[in-house]
Design a protein around this motif. Structure first.
Motif, PDB file in Angstrom:
ATOM      1  N   ARG A   1     -33.274  25.920 -38.658  1.00 41.82           N
ATOM      2  CA  ARG A   1     -32.668  25.593 -39.957  1.00 41.82           C
ATOM      3  C   ARG A   1     -33.275  26.442 -41.069  1.00 41.82           C
ATOM      4  O   ARG A   1     -32.564  27.018 -41.899  1.00 41.82           O
TER       5      ARG A   1
ATOM      6  N   HIS B   1     -25.673  20.318 -35.487  1.00 42.89           N
ATOM      7  CA  HIS B   1     -25.739  20.646 -36.912  1.00 42.89           C
ATOM      8  C   HIS B   1     -26.013  22.133 -37.130  1.00 42.89           C
ATOM      9  O   HIS B   1     -25.882  22.629 -38.239  1.00 42.89           O
ATOM     10  N   LEU B   2     -26.404  22.840 -36.082  1.00 41.14           N
ATOM     11  CA  LEU B   2     -26.711  24.265 -36.218  1.00 41.14           C
ATOM     12  C   LEU B   2     -25.538  25.147 -35.804  1.00 41.14           C
ATOM     13  O   LEU B   2     -25.666  26.349 -35.656  1.00 41.14           O
ATOM     14  N   ARG B   3     -24.388  24.534 -35.680  1.00 37.56           N
ATOM     15  CA  ARG B   3     -23.197  25.196 -35.188  1.00 37.56           C
ATOM     16  C   ARG B   3     -22.769  26.422 -35.990  1.00 37.56           C
ATOM     17  O   ARG B   3     -22.202  27.369 -35.444  1.00 37.56           O
ATOM     18  N   ALA B   4     -23.042  26.431 -37.268  1.00 35.85           N
ATOM     19  CA  ALA B   4     -22.555  27.549 -38.085  1.00 35.85           C
ATOM     20  C   ALA B   4     -23.370  28.818 -37.867  1.00 35.85           C
ATOM     21  O   ALA B   4     -23.011  29.870 -38.366  1.00 35.85           O
TER      22      ALA B   4
ATOM     23  N   GLU C   1     -15.937  29.529 -43.708  1.00 35.04           N
ATOM     24  CA  GLU C   1     -17.356  29.267 -43.467  1.00 35.04           C
ATOM     25  C   GLU C   1     -17.619  27.768 -43.428  1.00 35.04           C
ATOM     26  O   GLU C   1     -18.419  27.285 -42.627  1.00 35.04           O
TER      27      GLU C   1
ATOM     28  N   LYS D   1     -15.229  23.543 -40.070  1.00 36.37           N
ATOM     29  CA  LYS D   1     -15.409  23.869 -38.666  1.00 36.37           C
ATOM     30  C   LYS D   1     -14.634  22.872 -37.814  1.00 36.37           C
ATOM     31  O   LYS D   1     -14.889  21.662 -37.892  1.00 36.37           O
TER      32      LYS D   1
ATOM     33  N   TYR E   1     -20.691  21.762 -45.321  1.00 31.61           N
ATOM     34  CA  TYR E   1     -19.754  21.848 -44.210  1.00 31.61           C
ATOM     35  C   TYR E   1     -18.868  20.609 -44.074  1.00 31.61           C
ATOM     36  O   TYR E   1     -19.272  19.491 -44.397  1.00 31.61           O
TER      37      TYR E   1
ATOM     38  N   PHE F   1     -16.906  19.085 -40.770  1.00 28.44           N
ATOM     39  CA  PHE F   1     -16.627  19.189 -39.336  1.00 28.44           C
ATOM     40  C   PHE F   1     -15.445  18.286 -39.032  1.00 28.44           C
ATOM     41  O   PHE F   1     -15.354  17.170 -39.566  1.00 28.44           O
TER      42      PHE F   1
ATOM     43  N   PRO G   1     -27.368  22.140 -42.473  1.00 27.26           N
ATOM     44  CA  PRO G   1     -27.530  20.680 -42.494  1.00 27.26           C
ATOM     45  C   PRO G   1     -28.962  20.262 -42.140  1.00 27.26           C
ATOM     46  O   PRO G   1     -29.622  20.924 -41.336  1.00 27.26           O
TER      47      PRO G   1
END
Lengths: 398, 398, 398, 398
Positions: A73, A102-105, D323, D326, D344, D346, D395
């Protein structure tokens, strides 16, 4: 590229660039520190190849735990450090997104087993493996790597003490000798030159930051230091344990490891060093119904003739130039809420009703200043970057 | 009627009935203690007239706060006490159900203003009014009433101390002289004879229960008693304050009223009494992200030659016959989770790393043993009922 | 003992004993129902032998889970049911206090393995074992026992449906035929005569209680019933799973088992029965950051010409005599807070913005009315006791 | 003004602006946008004058609420926007640190009353004032300012609808006509040219993001859209209300404003626009025991012949270049935990058990994408900056 280096040189010539940040010298060839344009902006490397994006290639061992995820992060917005290698033995083969959605981006390498890792492809390593397993693994890493170890395996200088508290002999005795204990604000000069930094525990960080300057200045007595510490649950990690279930933790508190917590020798080592005599503390940790956050409420006896004003003044002076350690205004109570998600430590001193005593309160986010944030702060220093790089996230409140 | 008294006499003759419950003597005519059949069952009086159902008529002043609601909850299953009068000035005219929907299954009188209350219709009163307003009101109540006051207004024997901490002169100086301080386990005999009981604060309850027996037995020193206390938020009441919003409290902790909390004089009064000299304590309360629950972690110096085993044994002995105070098995850590919703106090003693010191931990539910439960325990005693009547709810966990 | 039967006969002769509670007839010899003196008081049997204290001897299978502990909590104040046998295979040999310290004040038998249990010493059994393991065990119990099974193993009448949803063939096909589905308010007469009751799941309870009367009265359509359900985490049990850690659950929500939750066939079975045609529902459960509590928000299409007023009136009428199901005043929103720790179900009906639709909200405590409370309610009925016995705890709020 | 539009026009002429942070050139003196070294680094301006540090001067109206504080948090790491004016009428004269101690590390102007504000010193304004008060104030601002209004005051195009739902006539009818509704991903082109943007509500953001593309593509029916929405408490703001106390919110859930929530007309306005006919939705918000986070669970009927796969594919296509939005992998459940503290959204689509229906889940952080984050995203666009600038915080989990 050229634009970036132009900026850099302009800035340094002008002497204005990183005002409060220390000069950067890069001797190591691997550390090119190009300050390439893309790396200067505050952004995530989602659309480009992982390898080319940032100049320092980071390996992350033990990526499937909370401290590993927290490093990812923080690095998302680090202009120079890019994660190019991630290990997690039990989740090998999975994507980080499947383990931590949560680290998908972010664009991240797939998780692999540590035995399959090619360490010749990275410049530095964060080691987030469990206590007891780390010495062997770090012993086997290429000596060219800069390493910050977040486990407790290298924190105790006295290897017999390690054996006593961790129940097994030290596996890397030689390596232990070159380790630098990485409480950043107190050991910055040594960290600059270190190859292997033992990142402090969360409790020891929150306790030593206020106590070391006071002991050093002989403002408090060495005896009867009583520490009532409170921690959020994330410090216990992501392992599935009945004791850490929501239904067991929410809406209640409890002490644990009363007088026997493994952070005790680390705390006493740090205080004894500065006190120049063996300091034995009373240390009682409490588990709180919160994810992040840690408060140490410390009850001390002041040296003869000393007042809480002296203590306060000492701490203000000690930390006046620090970005991450803030001594609050007189009377203001540090709250864990106010450092959540950030690398800050807030502290303050209060008079006690009992004459001659004082109460010191310090708060941190156990996963940031108490773990991954301080680890990054240390690696920044080890690699010659401003130590605040990638760490100036403000606390998330409410 | 006859059936009930028959039961009673059978039981007492056999000496088995209320084994651990004290004898009941009813001198007051109003207190008929009929133990009518309906009152013996564990049930709510939803379908019958409030007045006729139970034999003791209870007035509840300040019913719209948390301690008031908690008394109603507890009385729902009390075989003898029925609430027949409820006041709440700002909610006068409303039903209790509209203020506290969880009490909907009970048949309760409508809320009225205290000035409209007819106190000739009740036998006893719980007073849950705010500090500072209570002295005047209680002064005006009929002297025939038994009263348990849950505010702080009558807790301090020394009226100058009251003025100092509460910022206003005591309004009922004469009345203060007859007040009995109602820490049940420690003052049971006085409570039996009392007309007006000052119910202890939550912190003082959790602190005095372990410390008084130890001080009385001279097992701990009077100096340097350090109390790090942690409380759930319900102790702050139902008043709308920014500081107590969910978003301000959840997921974080903080100290408050450091060294200046109003429970200090109450704690010191109790400890000084038994120590027979002025005891000054270090007392730091912390606000926890939980609704109910209170833990006091107490750091003490033991008297010369005394060990934690001695402390433990003393507490076991002191409380071995008590229903509501439990000294846990050696090494077992009291947790607030394990007393939630109940009138129990769990406690234990632990050795400290620092030689000569000990750590004592006690936990209660601040709204039950720390307030309404103890109030009911006291009124039971004042009216000659077994003190556990209506109070044997087991803790709600998880 | 003799004293007790004396009391009983006195009371029953007078015909006054349990006013609003249904008549009790005891035909079974095992069920002596002595109403011994001690059982009449609302207290815990801490000081006397377990066996002699209460007249009905209860066996509890699977005592180390949350529903098992909750049954023990409720029985603590039950005048007739005493737990004399407790099994917990993995904790065999331990005391219940060591597994659930909040139950420390009670005198309880030691945990044993189910294979070591002597079922000839108990009168009735609560079975709190995991799904899938229960059929075999219950099949082996003496047929004289009354049994309430809290698992899902006997809830589905159609054994092929059981196999479909649970992935294994039914192990007790014959036994299934005599099972009574124990949604108390809807099947009371059958439960009276039952030997083996399948206690409903928490979601099905909260959903069928409002929907069954409306379907029965043809006030809502069978199509497009959309159920958005929210549950506290305790429903997932005490098993150590990463997904249920405090750090994973607190401060966030998420759906799970979207459209595939195992409670679906149970819900559809109940609704189809009363609709007299196959009802297929949309059911989406959500996991909430709370320990206890469950809300079903149900979106329905009303039958032609029907208004929400009709729905409301039907529910009021259906439940007007029920102690545990409360249809709130018009416009009042049911909140899980207001049933916490209790056996109550609160519900209400609201108009939807879309013409012809209505919104129904029902709330329960998933561990009480959704599990252990309803199980006790059922066993009370099966053994001829007033169904509210031991269940009139009021909700714990705040 | 000119400065901003200059930037804009330059940028648009080049037509390349936003692919992910294209070149920036600035002509205006105030807006030096030098990408001066200090502004390019990710750091807090603690040691230098507020005015000189960053090139765009931001005014923040209503800085003492949660959305105001969140904007300050986000801007801390924005390389171009610096807060130079902050108003908070009731806290005028105080420092921001005293109101929000977590912002202590930043150099911020003192809070002043809005009537004392000199708007000639700022380039753009975030307006975080309460609903109902905002129209008057914005009407009085210099027309050269770029404004993002986070209140509901300008969200409804139909001023009669505003009056109906807010109970007072619109105070700035003329201004309303030029307002652009700022759901960034859906109105980006209009936002570029806007002077005054009405920032969407949190519920409408989480609902329109998934539904608008599906309605536009005619994949779902306009009827019977049922939205069961869940929100954290911070959405209710920092006002001291009994209903939002920790003790009232924790460990329970409840619906509120059933069918009457003020976000309804905003949602229906957006859906009707794209559906080109009046859409009436069923909308039931629920209050969750969490600070941040919002989930909308949306139940829809699909158009004839359409499958959930079509819906999924449409959403993937619609947002593939975004961006901040998602669409998760098939089957992956969006959780509010995984967007906490970030901008974000989701989302995902699931098949329903009922044929022809689908379930859509979307999650956001109500204070970021649901308020301050989207506001910053909009102002970035209005001023010609890459829209992700200052918003790429990942996040915070756990």
């Amino acid at each position: 590229m050229s634009s970036a280096s132009t900026i850099s040189s302009i800035c340094f010539e002008q002497g204005c660039w990183f005002k409060r940040e220390r000069m950067i010298r890069v001797s190591d060839k691997r550390v090119k520190r190009l300050a390439s344009p893309s790396s200067l902006s505050f952004r995530v490397s989602a659309n480009s190849s992982v390898k080319s994006e940032k100049d320092i290639r980071i390996g992350l061992l033990g990526a499937s735990g909370y401290t590993g995820a927290e490093i990812v992060r923080l690095l998302a917005n680090h202009p120079h450090f890019g994660v190019t290698l991630m290990t997690a033995d039990r989740k090998a083969g999975q994507s980080m997104e499947s383990v931590f959605p949560h680290l998908r981006a972010q664009k991240l390498p797939r998780l692999i087993s540590v035995k399959d890792a090619d360490f010749s492809t990275v410049d530095a390593v964060f080691c987030c493996l469990p206590h007891g397993t780390t010495q062997e693994i770090i012993k086997g890493l290429p000596t060219a790597l800069k390493i910050v170890d977040l486990s407790a395996d290298f924190r105790l200088r006295d290897i017999s003490e390690y054996e006593e508290w961790y129940g097994q002999p030290h596996q890397a005795v030689e390596l232990q000798k070159e380790v630098v204990y990485g409480l950043t604000e107190l050991s910055r000069e040594d960290i600059k030159k270190a190859r292997l930094v033992a990142n402090p525990g969360c409790y020891p960080t929150s306790i030593q930051l206020p106590l070391v300057p006071l002991l050093k200045a002989n403002l408090i007595k060495h005896e009867n230091i009583i520490i009532d510490a409170k921690s959020g649950v994330s410090g216990a990690g992501r392992g599935a344990k009945e004791a850490n279930l929501y239904s067991e933790i929410a809406e209640g508190i409890s002490s644990y490891g009363v007088t026997r917590h493994r952070h005790v020798p680390e705390i006493e080592q740090g205080l004894s060093d500065v006190a120049q005599s063996k300091v034995t503390v009373s240390f009682t940790p409490h588990l709180m119904p919160m994810i992040r956050g840690m408060q140490s409420t410390i009850y001390v006896e002041m040296a003869s003739g000393i007042t809480t004003k002296n203590l306060y003044q000492q701490l203000r002076t000690s930390y006046e130039d620090e970005e991450f350690v803030k001594v609050l205004d007189e009377g203001a109570v540090p709250r864990t809420h106010n450092v959540r998600g950030s690398n800050y430590c807030f502290m303050n001193v209060f008079p006690d009703r009992i004459p001659g005593r004082a109460i010191i309160i310090s708060v941190i986010d156990n996963l940031v200043k108490g773990a991954s944030g301080q680890a990054l702060q240390n690696l920044n220093i080890m690699l010659g970057f401003p130590e605040t790089t990638g760490l100036l996230h403000q606390p998330v409140f409410p």
